[in-house]
Motif scaffolding. Structure first.
Motif, PDB file in Angstrom:
ATOM      1  N   ILE A 149       0.833  -1.203   0.000  1.00  0.00           N
ATOM      2  CA  ILE A 149       0.000   0.000   0.000  1.00  0.00           C
ATOM      3  C   ILE A 149       0.867   1.254   0.000  1.00  0.00           C
ATOM      4  CG2 ILE A 149      -1.672   1.317   1.376  1.00  0.00           C
ATOM      5  CD1 ILE A 149      -2.791  -1.439   2.293  1.00  0.00           C
ATOM      6  N   ALA A 150       1.958   1.214   0.781  1.00  0.00           N
ATOM      7  CA  ALA A 150       2.833   2.380   0.874  1.00  0.00           C
ATOM      8  C   ALA A 150       3.547   2.672  -0.442  1.00  0.00           C
ATOM      9  CB  ALA A 150       3.865   2.163   1.986  1.00  0.00           C
ATOM     10  N   LEU A 151       3.955   1.634  -1.161  1.00  0.00           N
ATOM     11  CA  LEU A 151       4.668   1.874  -2.421  1.00  0.00           C
ATOM     12  C   LEU A 151       3.743   2.460  -3.475  1.00  0.00           C
ATOM     13  CD1 LEU A 151       4.441  -0.300  -5.058  1.00  0.00           C
ATOM     14  CD2 LEU A 151       5.331  -1.853  -3.341  1.00  0.00           C
ATOM     15  N   GLY A 152       2.433   2.202  -3.345  1.00  0.00           N
ATOM     16  CA  GLY A 152       1.473   2.811  -4.258  1.00  0.00           C
ATOM     17  C   GLY A 152       1.445   4.318  -4.121  1.00  0.00           C
ATOM     18  N   ASP A 153       1.477   4.800  -2.881  1.00  0.00           N
ATOM     19  CA  ASP A 153       1.521   6.248  -2.636  1.00  0.00           C
ATOM     20  C   ASP A 153       2.808   6.855  -3.186  1.00  0.00           C
ATOM     21  OD1 ASP A 153      -0.832   5.788  -1.196  1.00  0.00           O
ATOM     22  OD2 ASP A 153      -0.304   7.291   0.312  1.00  0.00           O
ATOM     23  N   ALA A 154       3.929   6.167  -2.941  1.00  0.00           N
ATOM     24  CA  ALA A 154       5.216   6.672  -3.417  1.00  0.00           C
ATOM     25  C   ALA A 154       5.259   6.722  -4.941  1.00  0.00           C
ATOM     26  CB  ALA A 154       6.343   5.793  -2.879  1.00  0.00           C
ATOM     27  N   ALA A 155       4.717   5.693  -5.578  1.00  0.00           N
ATOM     28  CA  ALA A 155       4.723   5.651  -7.042  1.00  0.00           C
ATOM     29  C   ALA A 155       3.873   6.764  -7.640  1.00  0.00           C
ATOM     30  CB  ALA A 155       4.227   4.302  -7.529  1.00  0.00           C
ATOM     31  N   LYS A 156       2.762   7.074  -6.993  1.00  0.00           N
ATOM     32  CA  LYS A 156       1.907   8.147  -7.501  1.00  0.00           C
ATOM     33  C   LYS A 156       2.666   9.475  -7.516  1.00  0.00           C
ATOM     34  CE  LYS A 156      -2.540  10.450  -6.876  1.00  0.00           C
ATOM     35  NZ  LYS A 156      -3.787  10.535  -6.068  1.00  0.00           N
ATOM     36  N   LEU A 157       3.428   9.743  -6.461  1.00  0.00           N
ATOM     37  CA  LEU A 157       4.201  10.991  -6.400  1.00  0.00           C
ATOM     38  C   LEU A 157       5.341  10.984  -7.418  1.00  0.00           C
ATOM     39  CD1 LEU A 157       4.434  11.793  -2.579  1.00  0.00           C
ATOM     40  CD2 LEU A 157       3.157  13.017  -4.328  1.00  0.00           C
ATOM     41  N   LEU A 158       6.042   9.851  -7.531  1.00  0.00           N
ATOM     42  CA  LEU A 158       7.129   9.770  -8.504  1.00  0.00           C
ATOM     43  C   LEU A 158       6.591   9.903  -9.920  1.00  0.00           C
ATOM     44  CD1 LEU A 158      10.121   9.258  -9.103  1.00  0.00           C
ATOM     45  CD2 LEU A 158       9.627   6.807  -9.148  1.00  0.00           C
ATOM     46  N   VAL A 243      14.380  13.156  -6.160  1.00  0.00           N
ATOM     47  CA  VAL A 243      13.654  11.905  -6.401  1.00  0.00           C
ATOM     48  C   VAL A 243      13.692  11.023  -5.164  1.00  0.00           C
ATOM     49  CG1 VAL A 243      13.653   9.761  -7.727  1.00  0.00           C
ATOM     50  CG2 VAL A 243      13.994  11.943  -8.901  1.00  0.00           C
ATOM     51  N   ALA A 244      14.865  10.919  -4.546  1.00  0.00           N
ATOM     52  CA  ALA A 244      15.005  10.083  -3.353  1.00  0.00           C
ATOM     53  C   ALA A 244      14.148  10.605  -2.217  1.00  0.00           C
ATOM     54  CB  ALA A 244      16.475  10.046  -2.923  1.00  0.00           C
ATOM     55  N   SER A 245      14.169  11.913  -2.010  1.00  0.00           N
ATOM     56  CA  SER A 245      13.375  12.498  -0.927  1.00  0.00           C
ATOM     57  C   SER A 245      11.887  12.249  -1.133  1.00  0.00           C
ATOM     58  CB  SER A 245      13.647  14.004  -0.841  1.00  0.00           C
ATOM     59  OG  SER A 245      12.919  14.581   0.218  1.00  0.00           O
ATOM     60  N   THR A 246      11.430  12.377  -2.382  1.00  0.00           N
ATOM     61  CA  THR A 246      10.021  12.144  -2.696  1.00  0.00           C
ATOM     62  C   THR A 246       9.627  10.696  -2.436  1.00  0.00           C
ATOM     63  OG1 THR A 246       9.992  13.872  -4.391  1.00  0.00           O
ATOM     64  CG2 THR A 246       8.303  12.172  -4.553  1.00  0.00           C
ATOM     65  N   ALA A 249      10.206   9.599   1.552  1.00  0.00           N
ATOM     66  CA  ALA A 249       9.260  10.229   2.469  1.00  0.00           C
ATOM     67  C   ALA A 249       7.847   9.711   2.244  1.00  0.00           C
ATOM     68  CB  ALA A 249       9.301  11.749   2.302  1.00  0.00           C
ATOM     69  N   ALA A 250       7.440   9.575   0.983  1.00  0.00           N
ATOM     70  CA  ALA A 250       6.094   9.092   0.687  1.00  0.00           C
ATOM     71  C   ALA A 250       5.904   7.664   1.189  1.00  0.00           C
ATOM     72  CB  ALA A 250       5.819   9.167  -0.808  1.00  0.00           C
ATOM     73  N   PHE A 251       6.896   6.816   0.945  1.00  0.00           N
ATOM     74  CA  PHE A 251       6.787   5.421   1.387  1.00  0.00           C
ATOM     75  C   PHE A 251       6.717   5.341   2.911  1.00  0.00           C
ATOM     76  CE2 PHE A 251       8.432   1.426   2.910  1.00  0.00           C
ATOM     77  CZ  PHE A 251       7.741   0.506   2.142  1.00  0.00           C
TER      78      PHE A 251
END
Length: 330
Positions: A149-158, A243-246, A249-251
């Motif tokens: 679930i967390a990687l989904g949020d991170a992917a949306k931001l990336l 990119v790393a910070s985004t 942090a999102a994950f």
């Protein structure tokens, strides 16, 4: 009604079944990947399919494509942590009735079922559907679904940063010695660029590391410039930090919120630039047992990829598993 729940996660399968109306007269089956689901659909054993998108063997997009091309008689509702707008558009084009974001909420599921007239054949109110045999769930199973679930949020931001669809992987969650990760990554012929952010809170500590190869690093500024209409020039180091910070942090924000954690995250710092893996990691950590979440992001439009490693210290494992254990009997 013949219902199939298809998800590679034991936790997700249990959560979806638990969210279904208790007095609904249905027969529930389970599948752990898209191929298993497609086989059952082709056998005429499925009228309503609850489908995850990110799975091994065959993902949810492929299942929907097959159902559409073969004109199979099956209604599909997608339940996924991949919340990218492009993913939702794709599943709609492929014929899915609806899209429900993970973690599933009973009320939202019931609303979708009622909207499409699927709530029928309700049994008397005092009758409850016979539950299927409960699968044994370990804390690691919980952590894998939380990571998904967390990687989904991170992917949306990336994806928003790069203006591109991100191909989501199945996250790997495992306890193992640190040196097994190093051995997997080590290749004298490959130079890597790593950005690290530490985190600590609630008796849990660790480090998140984003790793990209030189080709990906060198291509990032031009790719961002193309999308944003702003020239990033050749400042690859600055772009990599952004990119790393985004991503990190999102994950970590989504991961920690699901487990009711409050993690303080450090500023991103370069761990190594154009180095071999053995030159990056210190000797004193190589034999420590850690819990490692491994996520391999792919960006098909750009032919780029990056790897995120979230590493929890040996001392953190018990506290993390205790947090995850609270969800097992829910």
């Amino acid at each position: 009604m013949k219902v199939l729940i298809c998800d590679d996660s034991k936790v997700a399968r249990k959560s979806i079944e638990h969210a279904l109306p208790k007095s609904w007269d249905i027969e529930v089956r389970f599948a752990e990947n898209g191929q298993e689901a497609l086989d059952l659909v082709e056998q005429g054993l499925v009228e309503l399919l609850f489908l995850d998108l990110t799975m091994p063997v065959m993902d949810g997009f492929e299942v929907l494509q097959n159902i559409k091309e073969k004109q199979l008689d099956c209604l599909t509702i997608v339940v996924s942590g991949d919340i990218q707008e492009e993913s939702q558009r794709r599943v709609e084009k492929l014929g899915a009735l609806g899209f429900i974001k993970k973690p599933i909420v009973s009320e939202e599921l019931h609303d979708v079922l009622e909207r499409y007239g699927l709530i029928r054949e309700l049994l008397p109110g005092n009758h409850q559907r016979k539950k299927t045999k409960t699968e044994h769930i370990e804390p690691t199973d919980i952590l894998k679904e939380v990571s998904n679930i967390a990687l989904g949020d991170a992917a949306k931001l990336l994806g928003g940063m790069l203006g591109s669809f991100i191909q989501l992987p199945v996250p790997d969650v495992a306890k193992r010695p640190y040196n097994t990760l190093i051995n997997e990554l080590h290749d004298e012929n490959i130079r890597v660029n790593m950005v690290s952010e530490g985190f600590v809170g609630n008796a849990i500590a660790g480090e998140a590391i984003l790793c990209v190869d030189n080709r990906t690093l060198n291509d990032l500024p031009s790719k961002l410039s193309d999308y944003h209409g702003y020239e990033f020039k050749d400042d690859s180091r600055s772009v990599l930090l952004d990119v790393a910070s985004t991503l990190i942090a999102a994950f970590l924000k989504r991961f920690s919120s699901q487990l009711d954690l409050e993690l303080n995250i450090s500023q991103p710092a370069f761990l190594g630039m154009s180095e071999t893996v053995n030159n990056v990691f210190k000797e004193d950590v190589k034999d420590k047992e850690v819990l490692i979440i491994t996520i391999d992001y792919e960006i098909p439009d750009y032919h780029l990829n990056c790897d995120l490693y979230v590493i929890f210290t040996e001392a953190s494992i018990a506290a993390l598993e205790e947090r995850a254990g609270y969800f097992i009997d829910e």
